[in-house]
Design a protein around this motif. Structure first.
Motif, mmCIF file in Angstrom:
data_model
loop_
_atom_site.group_PDB
_atom_site.id
_atom_site.type_symbol
_atom_site.label_atom_id
_atom_site.label_comp_id
_atom_site.label_asym_id
_atom_site.label_seq_id
_atom_site.Cartn_x
_atom_site.Cartn_y
_atom_site.Cartn_z
ATOM 1 N N HIS A 130 1.029 -1.341 -0.290
ATOM 2 C CA HIS A 130 0.185 -0.069 -0.055
ATOM 3 C C HIS A 130 0.635 0.947 -0.409
ATOM 4 O O HIS A 130 0.491 2.791 0.084
ATOM 5 N N CYS A 131 1.883 0.723 -0.199
ATOM 6 C CA CYS A 131 2.632 2.096 -0.415
ATOM 7 C C CYS A 131 4.915 2.198 -0.898
ATOM 8 O O CYS A 131 4.541 0.865 -1.106
ATOM 9 N N ILE A 132 5.143 3.086 -1.519
ATOM 10 C CA ILE A 132 6.361 3.182 -1.496
ATOM 11 C C ILE A 132 6.860 3.369 -0.147
ATOM 12 O O ILE A 132 7.102 4.660 0.077
ATOM 13 N N TYR A 133 8.128 2.528 0.247
ATOM 14 C CA TYR A 133 8.863 2.936 1.315
ATOM 15 C C TYR A 133 9.528 3.147 1.200
ATOM 16 O O TYR A 133 11.156 2.368 0.184
ATOM 17 N N MET A 175 4.059 12.859 0.698
ATOM 18 C CA MET A 175 3.288 11.755 1.916
ATOM 19 C C MET A 175 1.750 11.391 0.948
ATOM 20 O O MET A 175 0.888 10.183 1.387
ATOM 21 N N GLU A 176 0.864 11.946 0.356
ATOM 22 C CA GLU A 176 -0.044 11.972 0.395
ATOM 23 C C GLU A 176 -0.414 10.952 -0.884
ATOM 24 O O GLU A 176 -1.356 9.993 -1.436
ATOM 25 N N GLU A 177 0.502 11.119 -1.645
ATOM 26 C CA GLU A 177 0.860 9.751 -2.754
ATOM 27 C C GLU A 177 1.493 8.358 -1.721
ATOM 28 O O GLU A 177 1.684 7.702 -3.148
ATOM 29 N N ASN A 178 1.104 7.769 -0.819
ATOM 30 C CA ASN A 178 1.883 7.270 -0.269
ATOM 31 C C ASN A 178 3.218 6.545 -0.434
ATOM 32 O O ASN A 178 3.782 5.843 -0.346
ATOM 33 N N ILE A 179 4.245 7.509 -0.568
ATOM 34 C CA ILE A 179 5.809 8.057 -0.931
ATOM 35 C C ILE A 179 6.115 7.661 0.783
ATOM 36 O O ILE A 179 6.499 8.905 1.505
ATOM 37 N N VAL A 180 6.825 6.868 1.652
ATOM 38 C CA VAL A 180 6.400 7.070 2.796
ATOM 39 C C VAL A 180 8.622 7.509 2.873
ATOM 40 O O VAL A 180 8.912 6.852 2.173
ATOM 41 N N ASP A 184 10.440 1.923 -8.252
ATOM 42 C CA ASP A 184 9.653 2.675 -7.479
ATOM 43 C C ASP A 184 10.006 4.113 -7.276
ATOM 44 O O ASP A 184 9.606 5.198 -7.563
#
Length: 361
Positions: A13-16, A324-329, A349
């Motif tokens: 659910h994200c790019i960590y 962060m809103e784009e799910n980039i942690v 990624d």
């Protein structure tokens, strides 16, 4: 490396891009920890007494993984505690060379003890800056991070080896917390005399575990004062025969935490550190090229031939919040945004992050 991604559900659910802050918990380690605590739940003290052998196994695993004699491996809860114990045994007349704005847990313990201290600048000429200071300032101890926590500048290990050859009595103390697990290292054949690291970042071992590795020169230069019953392996008559490495282990060590370190190193071994190193260096080149083309990197990074997988790109709070809103942690560090990539990351990624950044230009 794609086969390894399934062990880290966070990636669904994200790019960590935040391993420089905390490494991910993998399913294999989770299963091991659950089984360990279930055994403790059922077995009580019997299980804990039996698990003492696990501590020795963890020490042996660390020694094998980093190529260090096991009797010169100390298990510590984290690098910061290990360094502070070490420095209590260092002669106050030593002349220390630090790097400007290095990680606080490297610089602060030395600065707080009244040593004579000089500083080398962290820029594209880092190695030359260190060499000039050592040659002209009667430096006796160099203490530094192998990878800088804010901008990811990575010191050349070949340089440290040649520095040690030119100055064999120079004590080199290295923090490998942002290096170990991301890149391969042969401690015995390095120029480093003391290498310490915490396990919760690139080693993916969780918090509460770390290690210190020593060369024989360290036993001569440091008079360690730390001691306790565990240092003597709970043998009353062994008070005066405690080995050097065990002086860093005065109290009981947690089988969960150090068993986690052993398990995590086993996972990295199964993948292969040569493969992880090659993969991460490829990610580094990909990210460096992409961020550079967008004008997001400082010249100190662009002009170096060697870099880690940690990058600090130019950006404000608005860009950070958008990522962060784009799910980039990622993390805010210094004046920019820190992105960091490990073996579970892919070039895709990085492409995705670059595409988001292009749209924000």
């Amino acid at each position: 490396m794609l086969n390894n991604r399934k062990s880290y559900p966070v990636l669904n659910h994200c790019i960590y891009a935040n391993t420089a802050a905390y490494g991910l918990l993998g399913e294999e380690l989770l299963e091991w920890r659950q089984n360990h605590d279930l055994d403790y739940l059922i077995g009580g003290s019997s299980m804990k007494i039996e698990s003492l052998g696990l501590i020795s196994e963890a020490r042996d695993m660390v020694g094998t993984f980093f190529k260090c004699k096991s009797d010169l491996v100390a298990l510590v809860p984290n690098f910061s505690l290990g360094l502070n114990m070490l420095l209590e045994g260092l002669d106050s007349r030593e002349h220390i060379l630090l790097l400007e704005n290095d990680y606080p847990s490297v610089n602060w313990p030395l600065e707080s003890r009244g040593f004579q201290i000089s500083y080398a600048k962290i820029d594209e000429k880092l190695e030359q800056n260190i060499l000039e200071k050592v040659r002209t300032n009667s430096i006796t101890v160099l203490a530094l991070s192998l990878v800088q926590w804010i901008n990811g500048i990575r010191v050349d290990l070949d340089f440290l080896k040649s520095l040690k050859e030119e100055f064999p009595q120079l004590m080199i103390i290295a923090d490998g917390t942002q290096f170990c697990g991301a890149f391969e290292i042969d401690f015995e054949n390095s120029g480093i005399d003391v290498l310490g690291a915490s396990g919760y970042k690139w080693l993916l071992a969780g918090t509460g575990n770390g290690f210190m590795l020593f060369k024989d020169l360290a036993k001569v230069r440091f008079t360690i004062k730390t001691t306790g019953f565990n240092s003597a392996n709970a043998v009353l008559t062994a008070k005066n025969t405690i080995p050097f490495n065990k002086q860093f282990e005065p109290g009981h060590l947690d089988s969960l935490n150090f068993g986690s370190l052993k398990c995590a190193l086993g996972v990295l071994n199964d993948i292969g550190m040569k493969e992880i190193t090659a993969h991460n260096e490829n990610l580094s080149k990909k990210a460096c090229k992409g961020f550079s083309e967008l004008g997001l990197l400082n010249k100190d990074i662009i002009h170096r031939n060697l870099h880690s997988t940690i990058f600090n790109i130019k950006g404000n709070n608005a860009l950070f919040n958008h990522l962060m809103e784009e799910n980039i942690v990622c993390s805010r560090r210094g004046e920019g945004i820190r992105l960091s990539f490990h073996h579970y990351n892919t070039v895709e990624d990085i492409d995705s992050i670059l595409e988001i950044l292009r749209k924000m230009k």
